[in-house]
Design a protein around this motif. Structure first.
Motif, PDB file in Angstrom:
ATOM      1  N   ILE A 223       6.372 -11.434  -4.458  1.00  0.00           N
ATOM      2  CA  ILE A 223       7.642 -11.792  -5.085  1.00  0.00           C
ATOM      3  C   ILE A 223       8.185 -12.997  -4.330  1.00  0.00           C
ATOM      4  N   GLN A 224       8.499 -14.046  -5.067  1.00  0.00           N
ATOM      5  CA  GLN A 224       9.104 -15.210  -4.418  1.00  0.00           C
ATOM      6  C   GLN A 224      10.609 -15.019  -4.380  1.00  0.00           C
ATOM      7  N   LYS A 225      11.147 -14.924  -3.183  1.00  0.00           N
ATOM      8  CA  LYS A 225      12.579 -14.745  -2.999  1.00  0.00           C
ATOM      9  C   LYS A 225      13.272 -16.101  -2.941  1.00  0.00           C
ATOM     10  N   GLU A 226      14.575 -16.057  -2.801  1.00  0.00           N
ATOM     11  CA  GLU A 226      15.345 -17.298  -2.714  1.00  0.00           C
ATOM     12  C   GLU A 226      14.945 -18.071  -1.456  1.00  0.00           C
ATOM     13  N   GLY A 227      14.987 -19.396  -1.552  1.00  0.00           N
ATOM     14  CA  GLY A 227      14.661 -20.217  -0.395  1.00  0.00           C
ATOM     15  C   GLY A 227      13.181 -20.268  -0.090  1.00  0.00           C
ATOM     16  N   PHE A 228      12.328 -20.129  -1.111  1.00  0.00           N
ATOM     17  CA  PHE A 228      10.875 -20.196  -0.982  1.00  0.00           C
ATOM     18  C   PHE A 228      10.292 -19.074  -0.118  1.00  0.00           C
ATOM     19  N   ASN A 229      11.059 -18.030   0.137  1.00  0.00           N
ATOM     20  CA  ASN A 229      10.536 -16.921   0.933  1.00  0.00           C
ATOM     21  C   ASN A 229       9.629 -16.045   0.076  1.00  0.00           C
ATOM     22  N   GLN A 230       8.471 -15.700   0.620  1.00  0.00           N
ATOM     23  CA  GLN A 230       7.502 -14.861  -0.073  1.00  0.00           C
ATOM     24  C   GLN A 230       7.474 -13.472   0.554  1.00  0.00           C
ATOM     25  N   LEU A 231       7.463 -12.448  -0.286  1.00  0.00           N
ATOM     26  CA  LEU A 231       7.314 -11.088   0.200  1.00  0.00           C
ATOM     27  C   LEU A 231       6.187 -10.436  -0.595  1.00  0.00           C
ATOM     28  N   PHE A 232       5.283  -9.777   0.121  1.00  0.00           N
ATOM     29  CA  PHE A 232       4.076  -9.246  -0.498  1.00  0.00           C
ATOM     30  C   PHE A 232       4.118  -7.721  -0.547  1.00  0.00           C
ATOM     31  N   VAL A 245      -3.612   7.032  -1.301  1.00  0.00           N
ATOM     32  CA  VAL A 245      -2.911   5.768  -1.537  1.00  0.00           C
ATOM     33  C   VAL A 245      -2.065   5.433  -0.317  1.00  0.00           C
ATOM     34  N   ILE A 246      -2.320   4.265   0.283  1.00  0.00           N
ATOM     35  CA  ILE A 246      -1.586   3.833   1.478  1.00  0.00           C
ATOM     36  C   ILE A 246      -0.811   2.559   1.137  1.00  0.00           C
ATOM     37  N   PRO A 247       0.514   2.639   0.974  1.00  0.00           N
ATOM     38  CA  PRO A 247       1.317   1.441   0.679  1.00  0.00           C
ATOM     39  C   PRO A 247       1.285   0.452   1.843  1.00  0.00           C
ATOM     40  N   LEU A 248       1.404  -0.828   1.524  1.00  0.00           N
ATOM     41  CA  LEU A 248       1.396  -1.881   2.532  1.00  0.00           C
ATOM     42  C   LEU A 248       2.807  -2.435   2.720  1.00  0.00           C
ATOM     43  N   ASN A 249       3.217  -2.549   3.986  1.00  0.00           N
ATOM     44  CA  ASN A 249       4.569  -3.007   4.324  1.00  0.00           C
ATOM     45  C   ASN A 249       4.482  -4.378   4.985  1.00  0.00           C
ATOM     46  N   ASP A 250       4.893  -5.409   4.247  1.00  0.00           N
ATOM     47  CA  ASP A 250       4.812  -6.787   4.731  1.00  0.00           C
ATOM     48  C   ASP A 250       5.864  -7.058   5.799  1.00  0.00           C
ATOM     49  N   THR A 251       5.404  -7.356   7.024  1.00  0.00           N
ATOM     50  CA  THR A 251       6.321  -7.698   8.125  1.00  0.00           C
ATOM     51  C   THR A 251       5.975  -9.075   8.686  1.00  0.00           C
ATOM     52  N   SER A 252       5.475  -9.965   7.833  1.00  0.00           N
ATOM     53  CA  SER A 252       5.005 -11.279   8.275  1.00  0.00           C
ATOM     54  C   SER A 252       5.988 -12.039   9.166  1.00  0.00           C
ATOM     55  N   PRO A 253       7.295 -12.098   8.813  1.00  0.00           N
ATOM     56  CA  PRO A 253       8.221 -12.877   9.641  1.00  0.00           C
ATOM     57  C   PRO A 253       8.325 -12.375  11.093  1.00  0.00           C
ATOM     58  N   LYS A 254       8.008 -11.099  11.319  1.00  0.00           N
ATOM     59  CA  LYS A 254       8.126 -10.520  12.665  1.00  0.00           C
ATOM     60  C   LYS A 254       6.838 -10.649  13.482  1.00  0.00           C
ATOM     61  N   ILE A 255       5.784 -11.136  12.846  1.00  0.00           N
ATOM     62  CA  ILE A 255       4.493 -11.265  13.536  1.00  0.00           C
ATOM     63  C   ILE A 255       4.386 -12.683  14.085  1.00  0.00           C
ATOM     64  N   LYS A 256       4.628 -12.845  15.360  1.00  0.00           N
ATOM     65  CA  LYS A 256       4.734 -14.172  15.968  1.00  0.00           C
ATOM     66  C   LYS A 256       3.371 -14.815  16.223  1.00  0.00           C
ATOM     67  N   LEU A 263      -3.089  -5.237  13.414  1.00  0.00           N
ATOM     68  CA  LEU A 263      -1.980  -4.733  12.614  1.00  0.00           C
ATOM     69  C   LEU A 263      -2.391  -3.482  11.840  1.00  0.00           C
ATOM     70  N   SER A 264      -1.442  -2.946  11.057  1.00  0.00           N
ATOM     71  CA  SER A 264      -1.688  -1.726  10.287  1.00  0.00           C
ATOM     72  C   SER A 264      -1.010  -1.847   8.930  1.00  0.00           C
ATOM     73  N   ASP A 265      -1.062  -0.767   8.138  1.00  0.00           N
ATOM     74  CA  ASP A 265      -0.390  -0.771   6.842  1.00  0.00           C
ATOM     75  C   ASP A 265       1.122  -0.852   6.997  1.00  0.00           C
ATOM     76  N   LYS A 266       1.647  -0.348   8.110  1.00  0.00           N
ATOM     77  CA  LYS A 266       3.098  -0.381   8.347  1.00  0.00           C
ATOM     78  C   LYS A 266       3.550  -1.713   8.929  1.00  0.00           C
ATOM     79  N   LYS A 267       2.628  -2.456   9.505  1.00  0.00           N
ATOM     80  CA  LYS A 267       2.917  -3.778  10.046  1.00  0.00           C
ATOM     81  C   LYS A 267       1.813  -4.704   9.548  1.00  0.00           C
TER      82      LYS A 267
END
Length: 401
Positions: A223-232, A245-256, A263-267
């Motif tokens: 999903i493309q959010k406001e300000g060109f931010n992408q969330l998967f 079924v294992i949902p995936l939690n996108d934490t890209s901005p926190k992964i330096k 990483l894992s499905d939660k990160k």
């Protein structure tokens, strides 16, 4: 005075009905004339315009019935519960190519879709078989078959429509709210073991990959959010006896440091995965993923990651990407939003090949908005449990490198 106002309102409504009736008649007549045209480009354009026109004038069931009085080139399918109606029409365009337009009316809204496929048979879409069926779970499947091939196989039409609606929304809150509904429907589909081998190819906004051993299925979308931010978003579905079924939690901005992170499905370092390559080394199975992380205002990002499944748990990333003396857990490529980067798996040579990226000027080293392909190519070859980098590969004859 009240009677005068009432008369005006009734007159306006009657006039509107007449205008719409005329529009429906004209639309039917335009569809009838389509087969007389010979220019493929004109026919392609006219089909799209007819789809757009029907979407604008189609208000309720009476409108479709009215159109059917003026043309026999339109096929209408209705669900048993009368909640969904699908109208389809099409024509041959280029030699051997058929373009099919189909529109869905559901929940007081209309969505339109277009399909192109190879077809050398009849020029009329009325020769196809259309099957619309519903279920107790409010799922509606829709198939179009020409007797030899499945032209459309929408496992759930509502989910397909929700994906399209998501693309049209602007605000983050609206998108998040609709995505909650969408994820609920997707989880129902993901959890159905009978649908594990289904590629969900009609859900074109979501990419679905199934491993060669048929033990892992990965579905991802963004999903493309406001300000060109992408969330998967997405899920990994494991099929090892029981379905998980294992949902995936996108934490890209926190992964330096993504190239060094396990990483894992939660990160999860979110991406839309475009290809999955399965390799074996010893008793370990590696599922290498070629992904696209979308783009910001100035920079695009691609990623090559690896998934390892152990005891029903997911691990993304591993020290298997080797370049000279450097080992990484995944590869991340950043380059100009104006450029295009090639990353693909060559199944014949069993290598991942990709463009080498470089700045336009040495002074821009590390400033990725100025990076792009420099017309040389690199490759990764899986050897003894690692992807080993090979630089300056000649794609015309990789074996010589």
């Amino acid at each position: 005075m009240v009677k005068v106002k009432l008369y005006i309102i009734v007159s306006l409504l009657a006039g509107s009905l007449v205008v719409n009736s005329q529009s429906l008649k004209q639309w039917g007549e335009q569809l009838n004339k389509l087969e007389q045209k010979t220019d493929p480009n004109n026919k392609r354009f006219d089909l799209l315009e007819l789809s757009k026109g029907l979407k604008e004038i189609w208000r309720d069931e009476n409108d479709i019935n009215e159109v059917l009085h003026h043309t026999n080139k339109l096929t209408v399918s209705k669900s048993a519960d009368k909640k969904m109606t699908i109208a389809a029409f099409g024509n041959s365009t280029y030699q051997g190519v058929f373009q099919l337009e189909w529109l869905v009316q559901y929940d007081n809204r209309i969505w339109s879709f277009s399909e192109k496929f190879n077809y050398n048979g009849s020029k009329s879409s009325s020769d196809f078989t259309y099957t619309l069926s519903g279920s107790d779970a409010d799922l509606y499947s829709f198939q179009i078959n020409d007797g030899k091939q499945e032209i459309v196989d929408a496992i759930d039409v509502v989910t397909k429509c929700k994906f399209e609606e998501l693309q049209q929304m602007q605000g983050n809150e609206q998108k998040d709210s609709l995505n909650t509904v969408l994820l609920k429907r997707l989880n129902f589909l993901w959890s159905d073991k009978s649908k594990f081998e289904t590629s969900f190819k009609q859900l074109k906004r979501m990419k679905t990959l199934i491993s060669d051993d048929e033990k892992v299925k990965i579905c991802t979308y963004n999903i493309q959010k406001e300000g060109f931010n992408q969330l998967f978003y997405g899920a990994v579905i494991l099929n090892d006896g029981d379905l998980k079924v294992i949902p995936l939690n996108d934490t890209s901005p926190k992964i330096k440091s993504p190239e060094r992170s396990t990483l894992s499905d939660k990160k999860w370092y979110g991406a839309i995965y475009l290809d999955l390559i399965q390799n074996q080394s010893g008793n370990k199975t590696y599922y290498t993923l070629l992904g696209y992380k979308g783009h910001g205002e100035f920079v695009k990002t691609r990623v090559i990651d690896v998934l390892i499944v152990q005891n029903g748990r997911l691990r993304f990333g591993g020290p298997i990407f080797k370049s000279d003396r450097i080992t990484r857990n995944r590869l991340v490529f950043k380059y100009s939003a104006k450029a295009t980067m090639m990353v693909r798996y060559d199944s014949r040579e069993k290598m991942i090949v990709f463009d080498n990226l470089a700045p336009t000027e040495p002074m821009f080293r590390g400033v990725y908005q100025y990076y792009g392909p420099d017309f040389s190519y690199n490759a990764l070859k899986f050897t003894k449990g690692v992807w080993q980098l090979r630089k300056d590969v000649d794609l015309r004859n990789p074996k010589l490198n």
